[in-house]
Design a protein around this motif. Structure first.
Motif, PDB file in Angstrom:
ATOM      1  N   ALA A  29       0.825  -1.212   0.000  1.00  0.00           N
ATOM      2  CA  ALA A  29       0.000   0.000   0.000  1.00  0.00           C
ATOM      3  C   ALA A  29       0.856   1.259   0.000  1.00  0.00           C
ATOM      4  CB  ALA A  29      -0.927   0.005   1.213  1.00  0.00           C
ATOM      5  N   VAL A  30       2.061   1.158   0.520  1.00  0.00           N
ATOM      6  CA  VAL A  30       2.945   2.326   0.587  1.00  0.00           C
ATOM      7  C   VAL A  30       3.886   2.383  -0.611  1.00  0.00           C
ATOM      8  CG1 VAL A  30       4.833   3.374   1.907  1.00  0.00           C
ATOM      9  CG2 VAL A  30       2.848   2.435   3.093  1.00  0.00           C
ATOM     10  N   THR A  34       2.256   1.850  -8.863  1.00  0.00           N
ATOM     11  CA  THR A  34       1.132   2.543  -9.512  1.00  0.00           C
ATOM     12  C   THR A  34       0.043   2.858  -8.489  1.00  0.00           C
ATOM     13  OG1 THR A  34      -0.029   0.505 -10.054  1.00  0.00           O
ATOM     14  CG2 THR A  34       1.546   1.319 -11.686  1.00  0.00           C
ATOM     15  N   PRO A  35      -0.690   3.924  -8.712  1.00  0.00           N
ATOM     16  CA  PRO A  35      -1.777   4.284  -7.791  1.00  0.00           C
ATOM     17  C   PRO A  35      -2.850   3.194  -7.690  1.00  0.00           C
ATOM     18  CG  PRO A  35      -1.282   6.123  -9.242  1.00  0.00           C
ATOM     19  CD  PRO A  35      -0.492   4.965  -9.745  1.00  0.00           C
ATOM     20  N   ASP A  36      -3.115   2.493  -8.789  1.00  0.00           N
ATOM     21  CA  ASP A  36      -4.120   1.423  -8.753  1.00  0.00           C
ATOM     22  C   ASP A  36      -3.707   0.308  -7.803  1.00  0.00           C
ATOM     23  OD1 ASP A  36      -5.800   2.705 -10.508  1.00  0.00           O
ATOM     24  OD2 ASP A  36      -4.996   1.668 -12.274  1.00  0.00           O
ATOM     25  N   ARG A  37      -2.445  -0.073  -7.866  1.00  0.00           N
ATOM     26  CA  ARG A  37      -1.970  -1.135  -6.970  1.00  0.00           C
ATOM     27  C   ARG A  37      -1.982  -0.686  -5.517  1.00  0.00           C
ATOM     28  NH1 ARG A  37       3.045  -4.108 -10.070  1.00  0.00           N
ATOM     29  NH2 ARG A  37       1.806  -4.918 -11.784  1.00  0.00           N
ATOM     30  N   ARG A  38      -1.616   0.559  -5.275  1.00  0.00           N
ATOM     31  CA  ARG A  38      -1.659   1.064  -3.900  1.00  0.00           C
ATOM     32  C   ARG A  38      -3.088   1.076  -3.372  1.00  0.00           C
ATOM     33  NH1 ARG A  38       2.330   4.556  -6.059  1.00  0.00           N
ATOM     34  NH2 ARG A  38       0.789   6.195  -6.414  1.00  0.00           N
ATOM     35  N   ARG A  39      -4.026   1.508  -4.214  1.00  0.00           N
ATOM     36  CA  ARG A  39      -5.432   1.532  -3.804  1.00  0.00           C
ATOM     37  C   ARG A  39      -5.936   0.106  -3.531  1.00  0.00           C
ATOM     38  NH1 ARG A  39      -7.283   4.382  -7.686  1.00  0.00           N
ATOM     39  NH2 ARG A  39      -7.700   2.631  -9.059  1.00  0.00           N
ATOM     40  N   LEU A  45      -6.064  -4.292   2.937  1.00  0.00           N
ATOM     41  CA  LEU A  45      -5.822  -3.987   4.350  1.00  0.00           C
ATOM     42  C   LEU A  45      -7.129  -3.742   5.093  1.00  0.00           C
ATOM     43  CD1 LEU A  45      -2.679  -1.695   4.478  1.00  0.00           C
ATOM     44  CD2 LEU A  45      -3.005  -3.883   5.624  1.00  0.00           C
ATOM     45  N   LYS A  46      -8.074  -3.052   4.445  1.00  0.00           N
ATOM     46  CA  LYS A  46      -9.367  -2.822   5.088  1.00  0.00           C
ATOM     47  C   LYS A  46     -10.065  -4.128   5.410  1.00  0.00           C
ATOM     48  CE  LYS A  46     -10.359   1.624   2.930  1.00  0.00           C
ATOM     49  NZ  LYS A  46     -11.235   2.312   1.966  1.00  0.00           N
TER      50      LYS A  46
END
Length: 54
Positions: A29-30, A34-39, A45-46
């Motif tokens: 997540a950190v 790419t932003p998609d993978r982080r999201r 995690l949620k």
């Protein structure tokens, strides 16, 4: 008692695997490129670290 020892080992192994999964998801997540993978990692995690509403 062998049954209790096996249950303790299974519980410890489950805890270790859960901790590893949460750690990998948090690092992803950190540090994902790419932003998609982080999201996606944040969504995982949620699910892994759900809290019950009080």
């Amino acid at each position: 008692m062998p049954v209790l020892e096996n249950a303790a080992l299974i519980a410890a192994a489950g805890t270790a695997w859960y901790s590893l999964a949460v750690t990998i998801a948090a690092v992803t997540a950190v540090a994902a490129p790419t932003p998609d993978r982080r999201r996606d990692a944040r969504e995982v995690l949620k699910v892994l670290v759900r809290r019950n509403p009080r």
